[in-house]
Design a protein around this motif. Structure first.
Motif, PDB file in Angstrom:
ATOM      1  N   GLU A   1     -11.023 -14.799 -17.981  1.00  0.00           N
ATOM      2  CA  GLU A   1     -11.511 -15.180 -19.319  1.00  0.00           C
ATOM      3  C   GLU A   1     -13.015 -14.948 -19.429  1.00  0.00           C
ATOM      4  N   SER A   2     -13.731 -15.263 -18.377  1.00  0.00           N
ATOM      5  CA  SER A   2     -15.181 -15.073 -18.365  1.00  0.00           C
ATOM      6  C   SER A   2     -15.530 -13.590 -18.522  1.00  0.00           C
ATOM      7  N   LYS A   3     -14.767 -12.724 -17.845  1.00  0.00           N
ATOM      8  CA  LYS A   3     -14.990 -11.285 -17.949  1.00  0.00           C
ATOM      9  C   LYS A   3     -14.782 -10.814 -19.392  1.00  0.00           C
ATOM     10  N   LYS A   4     -13.712 -11.281 -20.010  1.00  0.00           N
ATOM     11  CA  LYS A   4     -13.433 -10.901 -21.401  1.00  0.00           C
ATOM     12  C   LYS A   4     -14.551 -11.375 -22.329  1.00  0.00           C
ATOM     13  N   LYS A   5     -15.032 -12.586 -22.105  1.00  0.00           N
ATOM     14  CA  LYS A   5     -16.117 -13.125 -22.930  1.00  0.00           C
ATOM     15  C   LYS A   5     -17.389 -12.296 -22.763  1.00  0.00           C
ATOM     16  N   SER A   6     -17.677 -11.879 -21.530  1.00  0.00           N
ATOM     17  CA  SER A   6     -18.868 -11.063 -21.278  1.00  0.00           C
ATOM     18  C   SER A   6     -18.781  -9.742 -22.036  1.00  0.00           C
ATOM     19  N   ILE A   7     -17.618  -9.117 -22.008  1.00  0.00           N
ATOM     20  CA  ILE A   7     -17.431  -7.847 -22.707  1.00  0.00           C
ATOM     21  C   ILE A   7     -17.603  -8.034 -24.211  1.00  0.00           C
ATOM     22  N   LEU A   8     -16.982  -9.054 -24.772  1.00  0.00           N
ATOM     23  CA  LEU A   8     -17.103  -9.292 -26.213  1.00  0.00           C
ATOM     24  C   LEU A   8     -18.548  -9.535 -26.622  1.00  0.00           C
ATOM     25  N   LEU A   9     -19.269 -10.327 -25.856  1.00  0.00           N
ATOM     26  CA  LEU A   9     -20.656 -10.629 -26.169  1.00  0.00           C
ATOM     27  C   LEU A   9     -21.520  -9.377 -26.063  1.00  0.00           C
ATOM     28  N   ALA A  10     -21.359  -8.621 -24.989  1.00  0.00           N
ATOM     29  CA  ALA A  10     -22.162  -7.407 -24.810  1.00  0.00           C
ATOM     30  C   ALA A  10     -21.858  -6.376 -25.896  1.00  0.00           C
ATOM     31  N   LYS A  11     -20.603  -6.246 -26.295  1.00  0.00           N
ATOM     32  CA  LYS A  11     -20.245  -5.322 -27.376  1.00  0.00           C
ATOM     33  C   LYS A  11     -20.912  -5.732 -28.687  1.00  0.00           C
ATOM     34  N   LYS A  12     -20.975  -7.026 -28.922  1.00  0.00           N
ATOM     35  CA  LYS A  12     -21.599  -7.543 -30.135  1.00  0.00           C
ATOM     36  C   LYS A  12     -23.108  -7.286 -30.116  1.00  0.00           C
ATOM     37  N   MET A  13     -23.728  -7.475 -28.971  1.00  0.00           N
ATOM     38  CA  MET A  13     -25.183  -7.324 -28.852  1.00  0.00           C
ATOM     39  C   MET A  13     -25.636  -5.868 -28.727  1.00  0.00           C
ATOM     40  N   PHE A  14     -24.804  -5.025 -28.121  1.00  0.00           N
ATOM     41  CA  PHE A  14     -25.196  -3.647 -27.823  1.00  0.00           C
ATOM     42  C   PHE A  14     -24.146  -2.676 -28.367  1.00  0.00           C
ATOM     43  N   LYS A  15     -24.040  -2.622 -29.672  1.00  0.00           N
ATOM     44  CA  LYS A  15     -23.020  -1.795 -30.319  1.00  0.00           C
ATOM     45  C   LYS A  15     -23.131  -0.314 -29.952  1.00  0.00           C
ATOM     46  N   GLU A  16     -24.360   0.139 -29.629  1.00  0.00           N
ATOM     47  CA  GLU A  16     -24.581   1.549 -29.316  1.00  0.00           C
ATOM     48  C   GLU A  16     -23.866   1.992 -28.030  1.00  0.00           C
ATOM     49  N   VAL A  17     -23.451   1.062 -27.193  1.00  0.00           N
ATOM     50  CA  VAL A  17     -22.762   1.447 -25.954  1.00  0.00           C
ATOM     51  C   VAL A  17     -21.419   0.730 -25.799  1.00  0.00           C
ATOM     52  N   ASP A  18     -20.826   0.279 -26.901  1.00  0.00           N
ATOM     53  CA  ASP A  18     -19.548  -0.430 -26.756  1.00  0.00           C
ATOM     54  C   ASP A  18     -18.447   0.483 -26.215  1.00  0.00           C
ATOM     55  N   HIS A  19     -18.629   1.819 -26.309  1.00  0.00           N
ATOM     56  CA  HIS A  19     -17.661   2.759 -25.740  1.00  0.00           C
ATOM     57  C   HIS A  19     -17.640   2.709 -24.207  1.00  0.00           C
ATOM     58  N   GLU A  20     -18.659   2.127 -23.595  1.00  0.00           N
ATOM     59  CA  GLU A  20     -18.701   1.978 -22.137  1.00  0.00           C
ATOM     60  C   GLU A  20     -17.961   0.718 -21.668  1.00  0.00           C
ATOM     61  N   MET A  21     -17.442  -0.054 -22.636  1.00  0.00           N
ATOM     62  CA  MET A  21     -16.788  -1.327 -22.297  1.00  0.00           C
ATOM     63  C   MET A  21     -15.444  -1.429 -23.018  1.00  0.00           C
ATOM     64  N   THR A  22     -14.563  -0.487 -22.755  1.00  0.00           N
ATOM     65  CA  THR A  22     -13.291  -0.446 -23.470  1.00  0.00           C
ATOM     66  C   THR A  22     -12.171  -1.203 -22.762  1.00  0.00           C
ATOM     67  N   LYS A  23     -12.364  -1.537 -21.498  1.00  0.00           N
ATOM     68  CA  LYS A  23     -11.318  -2.205 -20.727  1.00  0.00           C
ATOM     69  C   LYS A  23     -11.891  -3.413 -19.999  1.00  0.00           C
ATOM     70  N   VAL A  24     -11.014  -4.320 -19.606  1.00  0.00           N
ATOM     71  CA  VAL A  24     -11.454  -5.511 -18.877  1.00  0.00           C
ATOM     72  C   VAL A  24     -12.183  -5.122 -17.597  1.00  0.00           C
ATOM     73  N   LYS A  25     -11.784  -4.006 -16.982  1.00  0.00           N
ATOM     74  CA  LYS A  25     -12.446  -3.588 -15.740  1.00  0.00           C
ATOM     75  C   LYS A  25     -13.895  -3.166 -15.970  1.00  0.00           C
ATOM     76  N   HIS A  26     -14.304  -3.035 -17.227  1.00  0.00           N
ATOM     77  CA  HIS A  26     -15.687  -2.670 -17.541  1.00  0.00           C
ATOM     78  C   HIS A  26     -16.592  -3.883 -17.701  1.00  0.00           C
ATOM     79  N   ASP A  27     -16.147  -5.007 -17.215  1.00  0.00           N
ATOM     80  CA  ASP A  27     -16.980  -6.210 -17.317  1.00  0.00           C
ATOM     81  C   ASP A  27     -18.291  -6.055 -16.557  1.00  0.00           C
ATOM     82  N   GLY A  28     -18.328  -5.201 -15.542  1.00  0.00           N
ATOM     83  CA  GLY A  28     -19.558  -4.985 -14.787  1.00  0.00           C
ATOM     84  C   GLY A  28     -20.652  -4.367 -15.640  1.00  0.00           C
TER      85      GLY A  28
END
Length: 187
Positions: free
Chosen positions: A143-170
């Motif tokens: 759940e924490s990983k999913k939350k990190s991805i959602l937050l980062a996508k919201k903050m950094f829309k220019e690179v949301d294509h780098e976070m398309t899967k749960v494994k991209h939480d890093g």
């Protein structure tokens, strides 16, 4: 000034943001596929990791690497590989003589209330078997990983294509670490 965040795991990532908080680079940890015991596995691509950082040597930069430690339930082999990645990133940053700080997940995540994890009361923990507790921890981590991805996508829309899967939480966490570092006014 540029701020680099590093999530050091094999499924981690590296991100760089500028002084205005705009992402200029975000990628997963580069890996090679290797054969080990007749199985294909991922291993750190040290040359590519170095290249990621080398691309920013002309910038005024500070680096923050997540500082992690062994956790209950983690196997020795997985912790060895995780620690190895941590050391590789530390060595590369040190070899380039960049200003380098470390920060625990608890410290950088405190800046983001959205990432707060649910806590179990002592009484609830006492009623769980060790398998139930481990299962609960795994669920919280996912759940924490999913939350990190959602937050980062919201903050950094220019690179949301780098976070398309749960494994991209890093990648997401590297972005959030870099943003935390920017907020600390480290020079």
């Amino acid at each position: 000034m540029h701020y680099m965040g590093i999530d050091p795991g094999i499924s981690g990532g590296l991100a760089v943001i500028d002084g205005n908080g705009k992402c200029v680079f975000a990628k997963p940890t580069p890996c090679l596929k290797i054969k080990k015991n007749n199985k294909e596995k991922l291993d750190y691509d040290v040359a590519a990791m170095s290249d990621y950082i080398r691309n920013f040597l002309d910038e005024d930069m500070v680096v923050c690497q997540e500082l992690t430690h062994a956790m209950p339930g983690n196997g020795g082999v997985s912790m060895y590989h995780f620690g190895r990645g941590h050391g590789i990133w530390e060595g590369i940053v040190g070899a380039f003589a960049l200003k380098h700080i470390f920060c625990t997940p608890q410290k950088w995540k405190a800046m983001y209330p959205e990432l707060a994890q649910e806590k179990l009361a002592k009484e609830q923990r006492a009623l769980m078997t060790s398998n139930q507790a481990a299962s609960w921890r795994r669920k919280q981590k996912a759940e924490s990983k999913k939350k990190s991805i959602l937050l980062a996508k919201k903050m950094f829309k220019e690179v949301d294509h780098e976070m398309t899967k749960v494994k991209h939480d890093g990648v997401a966490e590297a972005l959030l670490i870099a943003n935390w570092l920017r907020s600390q006014n480290v020079k």
